[in-house]
Design an enzyme around this catalytic site. Structure first.
Site, PDB file in Angstrom:
ATOM      1  N   THR A   1       1.019  -1.140   0.034  1.00  0.00           N
ATOM      2  CA  THR A   1      -0.083   0.026  -0.014  1.00  0.00           C
ATOM      3  C   THR A   1       0.960   1.238  -0.009  1.00  0.00           C
ATOM      4  OG1 THR A   1      -1.507  -1.039   1.113  1.00  0.00           O
ATOM      5  CG2 THR A   1      -1.849   1.303   1.192  1.00  0.00           C
TER       6      THR A   1
ATOM      7  N   ASN B   1      -9.680   1.773   2.342  1.00  0.00           N
ATOM      8  CA  ASN B   1      -9.520   1.564   3.759  1.00  0.00           C
ATOM      9  C   ASN B   1     -10.024   2.478   4.878  1.00  0.00           C
ATOM     10  OD1 ASN B   1      -8.460  -1.066   3.813  1.00  0.00           O
ATOM     11  ND2 ASN B   1      -6.285  -0.336   4.112  1.00  0.00           N
TER      12      ASN B   1
ATOM     13  N   CYS C   1      -3.014  -2.262   8.913  1.00  0.00           N
ATOM     14  CA  CYS C   1      -3.673  -1.314   7.884  1.00  0.00           C
ATOM     15  C   CYS C   1      -4.345  -0.052   8.281  1.00  0.00           C
ATOM     16  CB  CYS C   1      -4.286  -2.278   6.599  1.00  0.00           C
ATOM     17  SG  CYS C   1      -3.472  -3.485   6.052  1.00  0.00           S
TER      18      CYS C   1
HETATM   19  N1  LIG Z   1      -1.426  -7.138   6.296  1.00  0.00           N
HETATM   20  C1  LIG Z   1      -2.596  -6.817   5.585  1.00  0.00           C
HETATM   21  O1  LIG Z   1      -3.692  -7.426   5.858  1.00  0.00           O
HETATM   22  C2  LIG Z   1      -2.252  -6.056   4.349  1.00  0.00           C
HETATM   23  C3  LIG Z   1      -3.554  -5.902   3.370  1.00  0.00           C
HETATM   24  C4  LIG Z   1      -3.394  -5.362   2.151  1.00  0.00           C
HETATM   25  C5  LIG Z   1      -2.187  -4.549   2.052  1.00  0.00           C
HETATM   26  N2  LIG Z   1      -1.497  -4.743   2.880  1.00  0.00           N
HETATM   27  C6  LIG Z   1      -0.067  -3.766   2.581  1.00  0.00           C
HETATM   28  O2  LIG Z   1       0.979  -4.770   1.927  1.00  0.00           O
HETATM   29  C7  LIG Z   1       2.102  -4.278   2.491  1.00  0.00           C
HETATM   30  C8  LIG Z   1       2.837  -5.497   3.263  1.00  0.00           C
HETATM   31  O3  LIG Z   1       2.164  -5.647   4.512  1.00  0.00           O
HETATM   32  P1  LIG Z   1       2.381  -6.871   5.328  1.00  0.00           P
HETATM   33  O4  LIG Z   1       1.150  -6.920   6.392  1.00  0.00           O
HETATM   34  O5  LIG Z   1       2.467  -8.040   4.295  1.00  0.00           O
HETATM   35  O6  LIG Z   1       3.804  -6.478   5.845  1.00  0.00           O
HETATM   36  P2  LIG Z   1       4.720  -7.506   7.015  1.00  0.00           P
HETATM   37  O7  LIG Z   1       5.468  -6.580   7.602  1.00  0.00           O
HETATM   38  O8  LIG Z   1       4.143  -8.769   7.402  1.00  0.00           O
HETATM   39  O9  LIG Z   1       5.924  -8.016   5.723  1.00  0.00           O
HETATM   40  C9  LIG Z   1       6.704  -7.358   4.910  1.00  0.00           C
HETATM   41  C10 LIG Z   1       7.939  -8.171   4.730  1.00  0.00           C
HETATM   42  O10 LIG Z   1       9.047  -7.502   3.673  1.00  0.00           O
HETATM   43  C11 LIG Z   1      10.264  -7.779   4.157  1.00  0.00           C
HETATM   44  N3  LIG Z   1      11.006  -6.851   3.628  1.00  0.00           N
HETATM   45  C12 LIG Z   1      11.449  -5.566   3.954  1.00  0.00           C
HETATM   46  N4  LIG Z   1      12.169  -4.780   3.016  1.00  0.00           N
HETATM   47  C13 LIG Z   1      12.307  -5.876   2.231  1.00  0.00           C
HETATM   48  C14 LIG Z   1      13.288  -6.091   1.166  1.00  0.00           C
HETATM   49  N5  LIG Z   1      14.065  -4.879   0.434  1.00  0.00           N
HETATM   50  N6  LIG Z   1      13.682  -7.138   0.293  1.00  0.00           N
HETATM   51  C15 LIG Z   1      12.854  -8.117   0.463  1.00  0.00           C
HETATM   52  N7  LIG Z   1      11.978  -8.207   1.835  1.00  0.00           N
HETATM   53  C16 LIG Z   1      11.838  -7.183   2.591  1.00  0.00           C
HETATM   54  C17 LIG Z   1      10.336  -7.910   5.702  1.00  0.00           C
HETATM   55  O11 LIG Z   1      11.207  -8.525   6.364  1.00  0.00           O
HETATM   56  C18 LIG Z   1       8.837  -8.436   5.995  1.00  0.00           C
HETATM   57  O12 LIG Z   1       9.045  -9.844   6.382  1.00  0.00           O
HETATM   58  C19 LIG Z   1       1.975  -3.137   3.295  1.00  0.00           C
HETATM   59  O13 LIG Z   1       2.156  -1.991   2.546  1.00  0.00           O
HETATM   60  C20 LIG Z   1       0.498  -3.252   3.691  1.00  0.00           C
HETATM   61  O14 LIG Z   1      -0.040  -1.858   3.924  1.00  0.00           O
HETATM   62  C21 LIG Z   1      -1.255  -5.540   3.904  1.00  0.00           C
END
Ligand SMILES: NC(=O)c1ccc[n+]([C@@H]2O[C@H](COP(=O)([O-])OP(=O)(O)OC[C@H]3O[C@@H](n4cnc5c(N)ncnc54)[C@H](O)[C@@H]3O)[C@@H](O)[C@H]2O)c1
Length: 442
Positions: free
Chosen positions: A121, A214, A266
């Protein structure tokens, strides 16, 4: 297709696994070696219903692999999904350092045309930053390789993530060229066999769509929370009001449940980031400022009810707490209302014993070495020596509790319910006082 997913968190792992499930070859990259180790050993680092089995199945079929090797990951996929975190910066805007780092890595190692997909996001204009970061790296390597940047925001819900990804309501794609649009259409064809779910638009509109979704949902929650608080003052029952308005098709029933405030990874951060985007562009988003303010207040509503009952000094009082996760079916405690309540109770001198079906490890990590907080193995063991029971997450297993055991164990025979789980009459008939949100209890 050969797909790389950068970031193996909730979104990356679910997306990568579902893309493998329909036959793609997927390599998931993460910079956290601990996460990749768990995955390579056949486990998963998060709680998400059905995910473990799906990961195992696709690993065994050879379609899903994990790595910490950035170069290998970039070389692997023709499509590179960026699914890294975008946490709030100190000022509330989205911190794009992980997205930009992922983009730089792509620019550093790519050797052929790539479709780079922003699934994180991200604020409007991020695709331009991703393009610029890749272009800079290519320029410093003195190579000229074509690439496209696509916005494909994710709408999955934790706890129902696989169902949401496999059978999405809509798939939003923001594209700037035909070639990448074609790739995205092919990629998502298996997820929309029943009818077309792709909503294709320009990149900026796609980026804004995610925040709009959201922010709208958070607005509904804060609106209902405020009305619930008012209903209490007026002697009305918010549950009747909810049904009364939800039946209007222009309003609908979803996301009208009042409670002790929205949390999660989120809503809080996305509302903040959108407000910040407005400010940065000299536009004050008045509604969203109020949504956020109302939510901050709501997270203390149960504390206030508890203090109204016990007085503001809670020294010597002990509370049983059911539910730590920000919502059921996840172990995610980011911005969870339970964190605010626990801190409030401890600050007022109370002690707390908490139970959650899956989030206790996460809570132990967050509240490491916190005096006054302990955890129980079962929901009923949490009741031992408690003066009151407090409910913070609407887990299914709390729906039909043994009220006679609660009455027997909880000294003050009172439940403070932040999720309106019970019929007030049933609790009253069990000889227990009930303090839900916005309901008639007399
Ligand atoms: N969690 C949800 O329900 C949800 C739903 C829709 C959208 N999103 C969006 O999706 C995105 C990710 O959310 P999430 O909850 O999966 O986050 P998260 O924190 O669970 O996972 C992110 C991962 O990215 C890894 N990471 C960071 N930098 C990196 C890099 N340069 N190379 C490789 N890996 C790297 C981290 O180690 C981590 O494991 C966010 O922008 C969030 O807003 C989340």
């Amino acid at each position: 297709m050969k797909i790389t997913v950068i970031g193996t968190g909730y979104v990356g792992l679910v997306s990568g696994t579902c893309l493998a499930e329909v036959g793609n070859d997927v390599l998931c990259l993460d910079v956290d070696p601990a996460k990749i180790k768990i995955l390579e050993e056949g486990g998963i680092p998060i709680h998400e219903p059905g995910l473990l089995e799906m990961v195992r199945r696709n690993r065994e079929a050879g379609r899903l692999k994990f790595t910490t090797d950035i170069q290998q990951a970039v070389e692997f996929g023709d499509v590179q999904f960026i699914a890294v975190g975008t946490p709030p910066d100190e000022d509330g805007s989205a911190d794009l350092q992980y997205v930009v780092a992922a983009a730089r890595n792509i620019g550093k190692y790519m050797t052929n045309y790539k479709v780079v997909v922003d699934k994180s996001t991200v604020p409007v204009g991020t695709a331009d930053k991703v393009s610029a970061a890749i272009a800079e790296e290519l320029a410093s390597r003195k190579v000229d390789i074509a690439f496209s940047v696509v916005s494909n925001p994710e709408f999955l819900k934790e706890g129902a993530a696989i169902e949401d990804f496999m059978r999405p309501d809509r798939i939003v794609i923001g594209v700037a060229d035909e070639a990448s649009q074609e790739v995205m259409r092919t990629l998502y064809a298996p997820f929309q066999r029943n009818h077309e779910r792709l909503v294709v638009m320009d990149v900026r509109s796609a980026e804004l769509t995610k925040y709009a979704a959201n922010a709208m949902l958070a607005t509904r929650i804060s609106f209902m929370n405020e009305l619930a608080n008012l209903a209490e003052i007026l002697g009305a029952d918010i549950e009747h009001v909810r049904k009364g308005i939800g039946s209007d098709p222009r309003i609908g029933y979803d996301f009208l449940y009042p409670g002790c405030g929205y949390g999660g990874s989120c809503f809080p951060k996305d509302v903040k980031a959108l407000i910040k985007t407005g400010k940065a562009n000299h536009y004050d988003l008045k509604v969203l400022n109020a949504v956020e303010e109302a939510n901050d207040v709501q997270k203390h509503v149960l504390t206030q009810k508890i203090k109204n009952h016990f007085g503001s000094n809670l020294v010597g009082k002990h509370f049983a707490l059911w539910g730590l996760a920000f919502k059921p079916n996840t172990d995610d405690m980011r911005e969870a209302a339970s964190r605010v309540l626990i801190q409030d109770l401890l600050d007022a001198g109370a002690t707390v014993t908490a139970y959650d079906p899956v989030a206790m490890d996460e809570a132990s990590r967050i509240f490491k070495n916190t005096q006054g907080l302990s955890f129980a193995k079962t929901q009923n063991l949490a009741l031992d020596d408690a003066d009151a029971l407090v409910i913070m997450t609407e887990w299914k297993e709390f729906r039909s509790p043994d009220f006679s055991e609660i009455k027997q164990k909880v000294k003050e025979k009172i439940i403070f319910d932040g999720r309106n789980m019970y019929d007030p009459k049933v609790v009253k008939n069990a000889g227990i006082e009930y303090r839900p949100i916005g309901r008639l209890t007399k």
